[in-house]
Scaffold this motif. Structure first.
Motif, PDB file in Angstrom:
ATOM      1  N   THR A 247      34.983  41.608  46.716  1.00  0.00           N
ATOM      2  CA  THR A 247      33.754  40.944  47.010  1.00  0.00           C
ATOM      3  C   THR A 247      32.991  40.893  45.377  1.00  0.00           C
ATOM      4  OG1 THR A 247      32.932  43.265  47.070  1.00  0.00           O
ATOM      5  CG2 THR A 247      33.177  41.923  49.207  1.00  0.00           C
ATOM      6  N   HIS A 248      32.546  39.559  45.238  1.00  0.00           N
ATOM      7  CA  HIS A 248      32.300  39.310  43.822  1.00  0.00           C
ATOM      8  C   HIS A 248      30.816  38.995  43.690  1.00  0.00           C
ATOM      9  CE1 HIS A 248      36.588  38.611  44.301  1.00  0.00           C
ATOM     10  NE2 HIS A 248      36.666  39.374  43.128  1.00  0.00           N
ATOM     11  N   CYS A 249      30.061  38.883  42.649  1.00  0.00           N
ATOM     12  CA  CYS A 249      28.808  38.469  42.184  1.00  0.00           C
ATOM     13  C   CYS A 249      28.968  36.880  42.364  1.00  0.00           C
ATOM     14  CB  CYS A 249      28.489  38.671  40.985  1.00  0.00           C
ATOM     15  SG  CYS A 249      28.187  40.292  40.712  1.00  0.00           S
TER      16      CYS A 249
ATOM     17  N   PRO B 156      43.497  34.521  41.839  1.00  0.00           N
ATOM     18  CA  PRO B 156      43.459  34.831  43.187  1.00  0.00           C
ATOM     19  C   PRO B 156      42.636  36.120  43.532  1.00  0.00           C
ATOM     20  CG  PRO B 156      45.641  35.106  42.284  1.00  0.00           C
ATOM     21  CD  PRO B 156      44.757  34.467  41.189  1.00  0.00           C
ATOM     22  N   CYS B 157      41.913  36.330  44.537  1.00  0.00           N
ATOM     23  CA  CYS B 157      41.422  37.790  44.874  1.00  0.00           C
ATOM     24  C   CYS B 157      40.669  37.554  46.044  1.00  0.00           C
ATOM     25  CB  CYS B 157      40.331  37.983  43.702  1.00  0.00           C
ATOM     26  SG  CYS B 157      39.864  39.917  43.979  1.00  0.00           S
ATOM     27  N   GLY B 158      40.898  38.782  46.901  1.00  0.00           N
ATOM     28  CA  GLY B 158      40.154  38.725  48.241  1.00  0.00           C
ATOM     29  C   GLY B 158      38.938  39.874  48.310  1.00  0.00           C
TER      30      GLY B 158
ATOM     31  N   LEU C  98      31.563  45.216  39.495  1.00  0.00           N
ATOM     32  CA  LEU C  98      32.577  45.966  38.950  1.00  0.00           C
ATOM     33  C   LEU C  98      33.971  45.090  39.118  1.00  0.00           C
ATOM     34  CD1 LEU C  98      32.590  49.688  40.342  1.00  0.00           C
ATOM     35  CD2 LEU C  98      32.218  48.923  38.079  1.00  0.00           C
ATOM     36  N   HIS C  99      33.854  44.242  40.199  1.00  0.00           N
ATOM     37  CA  HIS C  99      35.073  43.295  40.533  1.00  0.00           C
ATOM     38  C   HIS C  99      34.968  42.264  39.625  1.00  0.00           C
ATOM     39  CE1 HIS C  99      38.512  42.934  43.634  1.00  0.00           C
ATOM     40  NE2 HIS C  99      38.917  42.767  42.725  1.00  0.00           N
ATOM     41  N   THR C 100      33.753  41.530  39.294  1.00  0.00           N
ATOM     42  CA  THR C 100      33.444  40.311  38.743  1.00  0.00           C
ATOM     43  C   THR C 100      33.813  40.744  37.116  1.00  0.00           C
ATOM     44  OG1 THR C 100      31.839  39.782  40.377  1.00  0.00           O
ATOM     45  CG2 THR C 100      32.165  38.551  38.315  1.00  0.00           C
TER      46      THR C 100
ATOM     47  N   GLN D  40      35.692  42.957  36.032  1.00  0.00           N
ATOM     48  CA  GLN D  40      37.174  43.150  35.756  1.00  0.00           C
ATOM     49  C   GLN D  40      37.879  42.028  35.621  1.00  0.00           C
ATOM     50  OE1 GLN D  40      39.819  42.982  38.876  1.00  0.00           O
ATOM     51  NE2 GLN D  40      41.029  42.540  36.933  1.00  0.00           N
ATOM     52  N   HIS D  41      37.433  40.960  36.406  1.00  0.00           N
ATOM     53  CA  HIS D  41      38.051  39.852  36.390  1.00  0.00           C
ATOM     54  C   HIS D  41      37.974  39.158  34.995  1.00  0.00           C
ATOM     55  CE1 HIS D  41      38.821  38.137  40.554  1.00  0.00           C
ATOM     56  NE2 HIS D  41      38.589  39.455  40.574  1.00  0.00           N
ATOM     57  N   MET D  42      36.541  39.384  34.389  1.00  0.00           N
ATOM     58  CA  MET D  42      36.270  38.583  32.998  1.00  0.00           C
ATOM     59  C   MET D  42      36.900  39.411  31.798  1.00  0.00           C
ATOM     60  SD  MET D  42      32.348  37.385  33.463  1.00  0.00           S
ATOM     61  CE  MET D  42      31.561  38.767  33.958  1.00  0.00           C
TER      62      MET D  42
HETATM   63 ZN   LIG Z   1      38.433  40.200  42.453  1.00  0.00          ZN
END
Ligand SMILES: [Zn+2]
Length: 403
Positions: free
Chosen positions: A207-209, A203-205, A106-108, A110-112
């Protein structure tokens, strides 16, 4: 939350390895979070809820971890159920891997998607939320064309297919200056950066793929206006796959119901709707002709100037209403009609323009005599009573009681 100021911050093991799900840590303090018992560890692979990403779940020394939060300093509170291990004890932690894996995608994703919306729709992300069931990105535009959303989705899926590396690291101050960050950091030191090779640097703290193919696919599932901005709903990763499988299974089931290919279901629904509309129109015409034929018969069965009380077999509300309209064309008429249906006796009470009987009150009386309740307007009232009532007798008694 009162924790002694000398309790050190928790080392975050997921910074180095987002796939790390088992670890050893030492309990350095007992604490409370939101009135619940928590332990603080010297090091942890658990992600604490922050910036739109939910906390991990799992176990700590065999106890269930129900929440993970962090204070301003960076000490992590693991809210656990059960007797806490003593301060100084070494414990094994296990992060719920499936849940973590969903959050990574989800987080990765979202960045994309934020990058694609930025590049293709000139829409900068102002906030995002990765929830238990829905994920959203709010962008600083009052509208975003459907086409641009589709193009953003295509672009993200192409980057997923290219399987490029995703690297999370802490750049030096000098390195940071040279990075093309999509947005400004929210912290001033220890800035962590997530670099999706050749596509997005933010910038992000979280958890990502570690590679984009791990995201699987990204789908925009809807948009809505929200406080003058656009909120984009999306789904990605294992969750998106689960949702897609459930949806296609549902579509296949619909296909079987309609005896057609799943993709032809929308056309089958349009055809069915047209048939229902045509059927309703035909039924309406037949009902009108039936009412036309029945009204004079019911009128002939009543004494001149007396209320027309009748029970009609197999007559739903619509037919009774249609008959009543014809009977009350006579300004002095009062029609008190019952109709049998499989669900009970339908009742329609209606009066002509000169008649002064209160139809709602009369219906209420009939219902009360049958042990129920009902009412309506003075000019016209409708209701339904149980199937086993002696309608005509009740109606006559109710009329008598009204005087
Ligand atoms: Zn992130």
């Amino acid at each position: 939350m009162s924790l002694a100021s000398d309790v050190p911050t928790t080392e975050r093991l997921y910074f180095g390895d987002s796939f790390l799900c088992t670890f050893e840590g030492t309990v350095i303090a007992h604490a409370e979070w939101g009135g619940k018992a928590a332990v603080v560890l010297d090091r942890s692979a658990f992600y604490a809820e922050a910036r739109g990403q939910m906390a991990d779940r799992g176990t700590l020394g065999g106890l269930t971890v129900v929440d993970v939060q962090t204070d301003d300093v960076g000490r992590m509170f693991h809210v656990v159920e059960g007797e806490r291990p003593a301060v100084g004890t070494s414990v094994q932690g296990t992060v719920d891997r499936d849940r973590r894996r969903v959050h990574m995608a989800l987080h990765t994703g979202q960045h994309m998607l934020s990058r694609a919306l930025h590049d293709l729709a000139n829409a900068a992300t102002v906030s995002s939320r990765l929830g238990e069931s829905t994920c959203t990105i709010d962008v600083d535009q009052a509208s975003v064309e459907e086409q641009k959303l589709a193009a953003a989705e295509d672009l993200v899926n192409a980057v997923i297919d290219n399987d490029v590396a995703v690297r999370a690291f802490f750049p030096t101050a000098d390195e940071l200056k040279g990075l093309p960050l999509r947005r400004a950091p929210t912290v001033t030191e220890n800035i962590r950066v997530v670099d999706i090779a050749g596509f997005d640097v933010s910038p992000c703290g979280g958890t990502h793929c570690t590679r984009t193919a791990q995201v699987g696919f990204v789908q925009v599932t809807g948009v809505e206006r929200y406080k003058g901005k656009i909120r984009v709903f999306f789904t990605t990763g294992p969750r998106a796959r689960r949702e897609a499988l459930v949806q296609t299974a549902t579509l296949r089931r619909l296909g079987r119901e309609f005896s057609c290919e799943p993709l032809l279901v929308p056309g089958a629904i349009v055809k069915l709707r047209d048939e229902i509309t045509a059927g309703r129109e035909a039924l309406g015409k037949v009902r009108g002709r039936l009412a036309e034929a029945l009204a004079p018969q019911l009128k002939a069965g009543a004494a001149p100037d007396a209320p027309i009380v009748a029970l009609v077999n197999d007559a739903p509300n619509e037919l009774l209403r249609s008959i009543a309209v014809r009977l009350t064309a006579d300004a002095n008429a009062l029609a008190v009609l019952g109709g049998t249906t499989p669900e009970g006796v339908c009742i329609v009470v209606s009066r002509g323009a000169q008649n002064t009987v209160d139809c709602g009150k009369l219906l209420g009386k009939i219902a009360a005599l049958a042990g129920g309740r009902g009412g309506g307007r003075k000019e016209h009232a409708e209701g339904k009573l149980p199937a086993n009532i002696a309608f005509e007798a009740l109606a006559i008694e109710a009329l008598r009681s009204l005087g």
